[in-house]
Every structure is written in C-alpha cells, then in structure tokens.
Motif scaffolding. Structure first.
Motif, PDB file in Angstrom:
ATOM      1  N   THR A   1       1.345  -1.158   0.248  1.00 26.50           N
ATOM      2  CA  THR A   1       0.264  -0.009   0.013  1.00 26.50           C
ATOM      3  C   THR A   1       0.857   1.678   0.321  1.00 26.50           C
ATOM      4  O   THR A   1       2.037   0.961   0.806  1.00 26.50           O
ATOM      5  N   PRO A   2       0.696   2.315  -0.581  1.00 23.51           N
ATOM      6  CA  PRO A   2       0.950   3.742  -0.436  1.00 23.51           C
ATOM      7  C   PRO A   2       1.959   4.122   1.084  1.00 23.51           C
ATOM      8  O   PRO A   2       2.901   4.812   0.677  1.00 23.51           O
ATOM      9  N   ALA A   3       1.264   3.085   2.059  1.00 25.35           N
ATOM     10  CA  ALA A   3       1.722   3.066   3.698  1.00 25.35           C
ATOM     11  C   ALA A   3       3.164   2.762   3.569  1.00 25.35           C
ATOM     12  O   ALA A   3       4.764   3.438   4.248  1.00 25.35           O
ATOM     13  N   GLN A   4       4.009   2.006   2.224  1.00 27.93           N
ATOM     14  CA  GLN A   4       4.898   1.327   2.514  1.00 27.93           C
ATOM     15  C   GLN A   4       6.237   2.347   2.011  1.00 27.93           C
ATOM     16  O   GLN A   4       6.869   1.939   2.647  1.00 27.93           O
ATOM     17  N   LEU A   5       5.479   3.782   1.896  1.00 23.48           N
ATOM     18  CA  LEU A   5       6.408   4.673   1.245  1.00 23.48           C
ATOM     19  C   LEU A   5       7.270   4.856   2.264  1.00 23.48           C
ATOM     20  O   LEU A   5       8.446   4.999   2.127  1.00 23.48           O
ATOM     21  N   LYS A   6       7.397   4.971   3.747  1.00 21.62           N
ATOM     22  CA  LYS A   6       7.450   5.683   4.267  1.00 21.62           C
ATOM     23  C   LYS A   6       8.291   4.171   5.631  1.00 21.62           C
ATOM     24  O   LYS A   6       9.250   4.567   6.085  1.00 21.62           O
ATOM     25  N   ASN A   7       8.418   3.569   4.735  1.00 20.95           N
ATOM     26  CA  ASN A   7       9.416   2.308   5.199  1.00 20.95           C
ATOM     27  C   ASN A   7      10.484   1.632   4.326  1.00 20.95           C
ATOM     28  O   ASN A   7      10.818   2.499   3.171  1.00 20.95           O
ATOM     29  N   THR A   8      11.822   1.122   4.746  1.00 17.73           N
ATOM     30  CA  THR A   8      12.925   0.928   3.642  1.00 17.73           C
ATOM     31  C   THR A   8      13.027  -0.836   3.860  1.00 17.73           C
ATOM     32  O   THR A   8      13.885  -1.361   3.505  1.00 17.73           O
TER      33      THR A   8
ATOM     34  N   ARG B   1      17.275 -11.239   0.122  1.00 23.17           N
ATOM     35  CA  ARG B   1      17.327  -9.674   0.265  1.00 23.17           C
ATOM     36  C   ARG B   1      15.858  -8.550   0.305  1.00 23.17           C
ATOM     37  O   ARG B   1      16.847  -7.832   0.982  1.00 23.17           O
ATOM     38  N   GLY B   2      15.878  -8.938  -0.099  1.00 21.48           N
ATOM     39  CA  GLY B   2      14.668  -8.576  -1.144  1.00 21.48           C
ATOM     40  C   GLY B   2      13.465  -7.256  -0.442  1.00 21.48           C
ATOM     41  O   GLY B   2      12.848  -6.087  -0.280  1.00 21.48           O
ATOM     42  N   HIS B   3      12.982  -8.539   0.431  1.00 21.99           N
ATOM     43  CA  HIS B   3      11.959  -7.554   1.644  1.00 21.99           C
ATOM     44  C   HIS B   3      12.308  -8.277   2.983  1.00 21.99           C
ATOM     45  O   HIS B   3      11.633  -9.648   3.077  1.00 21.99           O
ATOM     46  N   THR B   4      12.613  -7.277   3.914  1.00 14.92           N
ATOM     47  CA  THR B   4      12.465  -8.366   5.349  1.00 14.92           C
ATOM     48  C   THR B   4      12.100  -6.635   6.133  1.00 14.92           C
ATOM     49  O   THR B   4      13.027  -5.852   5.838  1.00 14.92           O
ATOM     50  N   GLY B   5      11.279  -6.889   7.126  1.00 15.72           N
ATOM     51  CA  GLY B   5      11.054  -6.077   7.929  1.00 15.72           C
ATOM     52  C   GLY B   5       9.517  -5.947   7.782  1.00 15.72           C
ATOM     53  O   GLY B   5       8.809  -6.621   6.806  1.00 15.72           O
ATOM     54  N   ALA B   6       9.435  -5.194   8.533  1.00 11.39           N
ATOM     55  CA  ALA B   6       7.529  -4.550   8.609  1.00 11.39           C
ATOM     56  C   ALA B   6       7.220  -4.087   7.363  1.00 11.39           C
ATOM     57  O   ALA B   6       8.059  -3.164   6.611  1.00 11.39           O
ATOM     58  N   ALA B   7       5.775  -4.560   6.888  1.00  7.30           N
ATOM     59  CA  ALA B   7       5.664  -3.847   5.715  1.00  7.30           C
ATOM     60  C   ALA B   7       4.084  -3.582   5.611  1.00  7.30           C
ATOM     61  O   ALA B   7       3.265  -4.580   6.281  1.00  7.30           O
ATOM     62  N   ASP B   8       3.702  -2.755   5.013  1.00  2.00           N
ATOM     63  CA  ASP B   8       1.933  -1.960   4.863  1.00  2.00           C
ATOM     64  C   ASP B   8       1.274  -2.705   3.456  1.00  2.00           C
ATOM     65  O   ASP B   8       2.437  -2.257   2.836  1.00  2.00           O
ATOM     66  N   VAL B   9       1.075  -3.585   3.436  1.00  2.00           N
ATOM     67  CA  VAL B   9       0.612  -4.606   2.592  1.00  2.00           C
ATOM     68  C   VAL B   9      -0.840  -4.652   2.354  1.00  2.00           C
ATOM     69  O   VAL B   9      -2.198  -4.122   3.293  1.00  2.00           O
ATOM     70  N   VAL B  10      -1.607  -5.285   1.452  1.00  2.00           N
ATOM     71  CA  VAL B  10      -3.252  -5.359   1.247  1.00  2.00           C
ATOM     72  C   VAL B  10      -3.234  -6.609   0.659  1.00  2.00           C
ATOM     73  O   VAL B  10      -2.288  -7.306  -0.047  1.00  2.00           O
ATOM     74  N   GLN B  11      -3.803  -7.177   1.401  1.00  5.57           N
ATOM     75  CA  GLN B  11      -4.285  -8.451   0.745  1.00  5.57           C
ATOM     76  C   GLN B  11      -5.398  -8.966  -0.161  1.00  5.57           C
ATOM     77  O   GLN B  11      -6.881  -9.098   0.831  1.00  5.57           O
TER      78      GLN B  11
END
Length: 196
Positions: free
Chosen positions: A134-141, A180-190
């Motif tokens: 989701t757009p909220a993922q932009l705040k995550n790294t 390595r590509g996705h690691t940590g807290a993430a904002d998602v839609v399922q």
C-alpha cells in the motif's frame, strides 16, 4: 537497476520460500492450472508445483526465470516459464484455476488491464490470490516500488476485481521476511477472490 541485474547475484533475491499469504491461502485454488504473474525467481511457482498444480510462471526477466527453472529442477518439479512483459502478455480467457499476483506492481492503466484480463482468465470457481504494498509502504525501507501510483489499496482492489466474489481482503502492517529483497515491517493489502 533492471530485474535481470537484480536477479543476477548469487542466491535468490527474495529467497526460495513461498510468500506467507500464498502459503496460507493456496488451498482455496481448485487443483489444475495456475498462472503466476511477475514470478521472478520462482519461489511461489515452485511451491505450487510441489502441491500438485500445473504452474506457468510469467516474468520479464530471463535471468529470474532461469533461476526459477533451476529451483524447480532442484526440487524435482516441473514448471512452465514464459518470458514476457505483462504489457504484451495475453492471459488466456477462461483457462486458469488460479492466478497468483505477489508484489506485482504496475502503472495504473496496465494494472487495471492485467487485473481485468486475470478476471477473464479464471474459470468459474477459479481463485485469484494477491498481495501488494500500500502507499503507506513508502515510509518503510523494507522493499517495494518507489512510487505511490504503483501501490494498491483495498478500494483499488475492490474496484479492479468487482466481478469476483471477495473471500478475504485486508490492509495492514506485517513482517515480510523474503530474502534480501523484502525484510521487515511492511504495509500490505491482501486479496483472495473467486470467480462466480
């Protein structure tokens, strides 16, 4: 960085384990043919083949698909790979028991086109399983595309898949641990949805 460059490194950029949401939901898909969109290095396609599905993996990256075929070989299963940009790939209508879209982020017009084709591509009773940022993922790294227009929301998915019966839809934060590509807290839609 191109996808070929990203996948050229030793090992698997997103790991070899299937996506968690797919692993939870795959049994909703009737046994038969499954299409995996933007499948990259094959972790989800190979997992589904191990469960007995006939799997076709589509991706623009030949490097990724070569690794997908290697992973399938190592696991003793067969998958079909198709190198194609989703802008040019035709999803066969009324042909698939399942279509899987895991972190397949596309520009809005192409996304709508692919989602419409995916709806048409399912047989009656066929299932789509999708997870996206989701757009909220932009705040995550922790992975995902750099632009809000490539992200998805519950409202977008309800619109794109309005012809399907939605079994599960949710937007929330979860830990995504995928190589390595996705690691940590993430904002998602399922989304899990069935064609009537």
């Amino acid at each position: 960085m191109s996808w070929d460059e990203r996948f050229a490194d030793e090992g698997y950029f997103y790991g070899v384990a299937p996506n968690d949401f797919l692993a939870e939901q795959f049994e909703a898909i009737p046994m038969g043919r499954v299409l995996c969109l933007a499948e990259g290095e094959g972790r989800n396609a190979v997992f589904l083949a191990e469960q007995g599905y006939q799997v076709t993996a589509v991706d623009a990256s030949k490097v990724g698909l070569d690794k997908a075929e290697q992973l399938a070989h190592d696991r003793g299963v067969d998958i079909t790979t198709v190198q194609a940009d989703l802008a040019d790939y035709s999803i066969e209508p009324n042909s698939w028991q399942g279509i899987v879209s895991i972190f397949c982020h596309l520009p809005p017009v192409l996304r709508q086109q692919v989602h419409r084709s995916a709806t048409d591509g399912l047989v009656s009773g066929g299932v789509i399983i999708l997870e996206a940022y989701t757009p909220a993922q932009l705040k995550n790294t922790t992975g995902g595309p750099p632009a809000e227009e490539l992200m998805m929301t519950e409202d977008i998915l309800r619109t794109d898949f309005s012809d399907l019966d939605i079994v599960h839809i949710a937007e929330f934060k979860r830990d995504v641990i995928e190589g390595r590509g996705h690691t940590g807290a993430a904002d998602v839609v399922q989304l899990t949805a069935v064609k009537p």
